[in-house]
Scaffold this motif. Structure first.
Motif, PDB file in Angstrom:
ATOM      1  N   SER A  73      -8.576  -3.817   7.902  1.00  0.00           N
ATOM      2  CA  SER A  73      -8.056  -4.943   7.123  1.00  0.00           C
ATOM      3  C   SER A  73      -7.056  -5.718   7.970  1.00  0.00           C
ATOM      4  O   SER A  73      -6.522  -5.201   8.957  1.00  0.00           O
ATOM      5  CB  SER A  73      -7.389  -4.456   5.830  1.00  0.00           C
ATOM      6  OG  SER A  73      -8.309  -3.809   4.982  1.00  0.00           O
ATOM      7  N   ARG A  74      -6.785  -6.985   7.572  1.00  0.00           N
ATOM      8  CA  ARG A  74      -5.856  -7.823   8.327  1.00  0.00           C
ATOM      9  C   ARG A  74      -4.569  -8.096   7.565  1.00  0.00           C
ATOM     10  O   ARG A  74      -3.495  -8.118   8.140  1.00  0.00           O
ATOM     11  CB  ARG A  74      -6.527  -9.148   8.693  1.00  0.00           C
ATOM     12  CG  ARG A  74      -7.661  -9.014   9.694  1.00  0.00           C
ATOM     13  CD  ARG A  74      -8.217 -10.368  10.109  1.00  0.00           C
ATOM     14  NE  ARG A  74      -7.190 -11.182  10.767  1.00  0.00           N
ATOM     15  CZ  ARG A  74      -6.684 -12.290  10.240  1.00  0.00           C
ATOM     16  NH1 ARG A  74      -7.097 -12.717   9.045  1.00  0.00           N
ATOM     17  NH2 ARG A  74      -5.774 -12.980  10.894  1.00  0.00           N
ATOM     18  N   ARG A  75      -4.668  -8.362   6.262  1.00  0.00           N
ATOM     19  CA  ARG A  75      -3.488  -8.719   5.480  1.00  0.00           C
ATOM     20  C   ARG A  75      -3.591  -8.093   4.099  1.00  0.00           C
ATOM     21  O   ARG A  75      -4.685  -7.898   3.552  1.00  0.00           O
ATOM     22  CB  ARG A  75      -3.335 -10.244   5.375  1.00  0.00           C
ATOM     23  CG  ARG A  75      -2.862 -10.879   6.690  1.00  0.00           C
ATOM     24  CD  ARG A  75      -3.204 -12.353   6.759  1.00  0.00           C
ATOM     25  NE  ARG A  75      -2.270 -13.209   6.042  1.00  0.00           N
ATOM     26  CZ  ARG A  75      -1.204 -13.797   6.582  1.00  0.00           C
ATOM     27  NH1 ARG A  75      -0.897 -13.579   7.858  1.00  0.00           N
ATOM     28  NH2 ARG A  75      -0.438 -14.593   5.886  1.00  0.00           N
ATOM     29  N   VAL A  76      -2.398  -7.796   3.539  1.00  0.00           N
ATOM     30  CA  VAL A  76      -2.333  -7.070   2.269  1.00  0.00           C
ATOM     31  C   VAL A  76      -1.325  -7.757   1.354  1.00  0.00           C
ATOM     32  O   VAL A  76      -0.260  -8.214   1.811  1.00  0.00           O
ATOM     33  CB  VAL A  76      -1.899  -5.603   2.492  1.00  0.00           C
ATOM     34  CG1 VAL A  76      -1.768  -4.861   1.157  1.00  0.00           C
ATOM     35  CG2 VAL A  76      -2.879  -4.886   3.407  1.00  0.00           C
ATOM     36  N   GLY A  77      -1.625  -7.807   0.078  1.00  0.00           N
ATOM     37  CA  GLY A  77      -0.678  -8.266  -0.934  1.00  0.00           C
ATOM     38  C   GLY A  77      -0.742  -7.348  -2.144  1.00  0.00           C
ATOM     39  O   GLY A  77      -1.786  -7.245  -2.791  1.00  0.00           O
ATOM     40  N   LEU A  78       0.357  -6.622  -2.424  1.00  0.00           N
ATOM     41  CA  LEU A  78       0.370  -5.641  -3.509  1.00  0.00           C
ATOM     42  C   LEU A  78       1.586  -5.849  -4.408  1.00  0.00           C
ATOM     43  O   LEU A  78       2.625  -6.348  -3.965  1.00  0.00           O
ATOM     44  CB  LEU A  78       0.387  -4.218  -2.955  1.00  0.00           C
ATOM     45  CG  LEU A  78      -0.832  -3.768  -2.128  1.00  0.00           C
ATOM     46  CD1 LEU A  78      -0.611  -2.366  -1.574  1.00  0.00           C
ATOM     47  CD2 LEU A  78      -2.106  -3.818  -2.964  1.00  0.00           C
ATOM     48  N   VAL A  79       1.449  -5.418  -5.638  1.00  0.00           N
ATOM     49  CA  VAL A  79       2.530  -5.472  -6.619  1.00  0.00           C
ATOM     50  C   VAL A  79       3.048  -4.058  -6.844  1.00  0.00           C
ATOM     51  O   VAL A  79       2.266  -3.099  -6.899  1.00  0.00           O
ATOM     52  CB  VAL A  79       2.032  -6.060  -7.960  1.00  0.00           C
ATOM     53  CG1 VAL A  79       3.173  -6.118  -8.973  1.00  0.00           C
ATOM     54  CG2 VAL A  79       1.436  -7.438  -7.745  1.00  0.00           C
ATOM     55  N   ALA A  80       4.352  -3.936  -6.965  1.00  0.00           N
ATOM     56  CA  ALA A  80       4.969  -2.650  -7.307  1.00  0.00           C
ATOM     57  C   ALA A  80       6.172  -2.930  -8.195  1.00  0.00           C
ATOM     58  O   ALA A  80       6.685  -4.048  -8.224  1.00  0.00           O
ATOM     59  CB  ALA A  80       5.418  -1.903  -6.047  1.00  0.00           C
TER      60      ALA A  80
END
Length: 547
Positions: A73-80
């Motif tokens: 993968s290249r980029r990640v966007g997560l909610v916490a």
């Protein structure tokens, strides 16, 4: 016997971008929600990568980081939930900040789902050279705690001089607490068949709310950590009460020690009590509190696990902890809790990393610096502040001070009449720091100046500069601790004599043998638990100054 299966994490498919709202489950609820077997598998598979004290959502962040590292993968966007910014949870962001880059984040946003209000952090990380943005603003850097300050307090480390001084209070694990009226009935009873009074196992009890509000008249039955069931049963009335109120619940506990020793508290903290020996009072602060307040507590009172206990009884240490410099440090290194944005004070992050002034550190007995002018100035300012606070909390014309029904306990503070009781209900530390009268502000200024002088700083030093200097001091002492530990491990040992060599064993252990193969099994479908956001913490920028 067959080898124990070894589980591995299910591999994600290749994806240029990973975006999602992973399931949230706090560490204290993971075993109830997922079961012991699954949680133990998670711990084994992610051993050394995710802290065993971290919440479930952290495993998704680590898995995404590994996908970036492998090139899948290249980029990640997560909610916490925004508790990811502190404590054991933040360790996954520490590694992400080292191995990758956090290029955009919202540190603390409201999130309402099905009527449940929580606070969340939205974090984007991975490849790219685009401008960094935090909370909608361009910044030069984004720290793992989702701040943009030049002073990155997440790099602070625990100091050897601060260890074994602060403790979490007692965890009772059942209905051991009783109203004061019932406790006094038991205290008035005749001595028990063992010739001992019930005062042996009855003590006043305080939790975090008792310190920030008015103390409730609550006591606790405490059989210690070594007393057998047979001995405990000789304290007839308290034991029978615990057998009725605690045993049914503890009999269902999955932990053998908690279930089998049901008459004892689950975590009675023997190390804490050993550290308190010989002291009449100790410093306590609530784990979570709108204002960071420190207060004295008699060692005859049992502190609950929601109180952090500092095993010091000198006014100098008390004053150092009450200063705005320690407050700023604790807000910077600590975490935040709940929709109320209340700061959380932890022993490992908030206390054990804080660099006290040279010569006034917690590993030094107070008697060794009682004549130090710096210590005297801090102690005098701390005593004055505490005297003023106590006079406001308990005005002499509104209270009566009465001894307990038996000797050996702190005196009781009672209202003179119903009118006094109504006024005293509003006299709490929380209300005092909400109001911040001018006398309180000036008393804190006097204390802050004395503490700044102890560090050799100007009285008007800015908070940012003070934090930068504290971090430098932390680094310097960490280096000394590391060097000392290295010197101990590399210390040359005496060469053995020929006679000693002849007498030592002439075979090696363990004896080599065949190693059994381990079966590799996938972790299973547990990683697709339904999305479930939960409670969270608060924005550092919204923290309130405290005493």
């Amino acid at each position: 016997m067959a080898a124990k299966p070894k589980f591995v994490a299910t591999e994600w498919p290749e994806a240029e971008f990973v975006v999602g709202n992973p399931p949230f489950l706090g560490i204290r609820l993971m075993r109830d929600g997922l079961g012991d077997e699954t949680v133990d598998r998670l711990f084994d598979v992610y051993d050394g990568r995710v802290s065993r004290e971290a919440d479930l959502v952290c495993y998704w962040f680590e898995k995404a980081r590994a996908a970036l590292e492998s090139g899948r993968s290249r980029r990640v966007g997560l909610v916490a939930t925004n508790s990811i910014r502190g404590g054991a949870n933040r360790k996954v962001l520490d590694r992400i900040a080292v191995d990758s880059r956090i290029f955009e984040a919202w540190s603390d946003e409201p999130w309402i789902v099905d009527g449940a209000a929580v606070r969340v952090s939205l974090i984007c990380f991975g490849q790219g050279d685009d401008a960094l943005r935090l909370d909608g603003n361009d910044v030069a850097a984004i720290n793992p705690d989702l701040t943009a300050g030049i002073t990155n307090l997440t790099r602070a480390r625990r100091l050897a001089e601060n260890l074994n001084v602060a403790f979490m209070g007692d965890t009772k694990g059942g209905a051991f607490d009783v109203p004061g009226a019932l406790a006094r009935e038991w205290l008035r009873l005749p001595i028990n068949p063992n010739g001992r009074p019930n005062s042996d196992v009855l003590r006043p009890w305080r939790n975090g709310m008792d310190m920030t509000r008015r103390a409730r008249d609550m006591w606790i039955v405490d059989f210690g950590w070594e007393m057998s069931q047979q001995t405990a049963s000789l304290y007839e009335a308290p034991f029978e009460y615990i057998r009725e109120q605690v045993l049914p619940e503890r009999a269902q506990n999955r932990r053998d020690a908690y279930r089998d020793r049901w008459w004892r508290h689950v975590e009675p903290r023997p190390g804490m009590w050993r550290a308190l020996q010989g002291r009449n009072r100790v410093i306590v602060t609530p784990e979570v509190s709108r204002h960071r307040v420190f207060a004295w507590l008699s060692t005859r009172i049992v502190p609950d696990h929601k109180l952090q206990v500092i095993a010091r009884d000198d006014d100098t240490t008390f004053g150092l902890l009450l200063s705005k410099w320690h407050l700023a440090w604790s807000l910077g290194v600590g975490s935040w809790h709940g929709v109320g944005n209340d700061p959380r004070y932890t022993i490992s992050s908030s206390f054990e990393t804080f660099p006290f002034p040279d010569g006034l550190t917690p590993n030094i007995p107070a008697g060794r610096y009682e004549n130090d002018p710096r210590s005297i100035a801090i102690a005098q300012a701390a005593r004055r502040l505490d005297d003023l606070r106590n006079a406001w909390l308990n005005p002499a014309d509104l209270i009566l001070i009465e001894p307990e029904v038996v000797a050996g306990y702190p005196d009781r503070i009672l209202p003179r009449d119903a009118s006094a009781a109504a006024i005293l209900r509003e006299r709490t530390l929380t209300n005092l720091y909400n109001q911040r009268p001018q006398w309180l502000v000036e008393a804190h200024h006097e204390l802050d100046a004395a503490v700044a002088a102890a560090y050799g700083w100007p009285a008007d030093i800015s908070e940012e500069d003070a934090l930068a200097r504290l971090l430098e001091l932390n680094f310097a002492r960490t280096a000394v601790d590391t060097a000392s530990a290295s010197a101990r491990t590399t210390k040359k040992t005496r060469r053995k004599t020929p006679g000693e060599l002849r007498e030592q064993p002439q075979f090696l252990l363990p004896i080599p043998g065949k190693k059994q193969k381990q079966q590799l099994l996938p972790l299973g479908g547990r990683e697709t638990v339904a999305h479930r956001p939960a409670t969270a913490t608060a924005r550092p920028g919204k923290g309130r100054r405290a005493g």
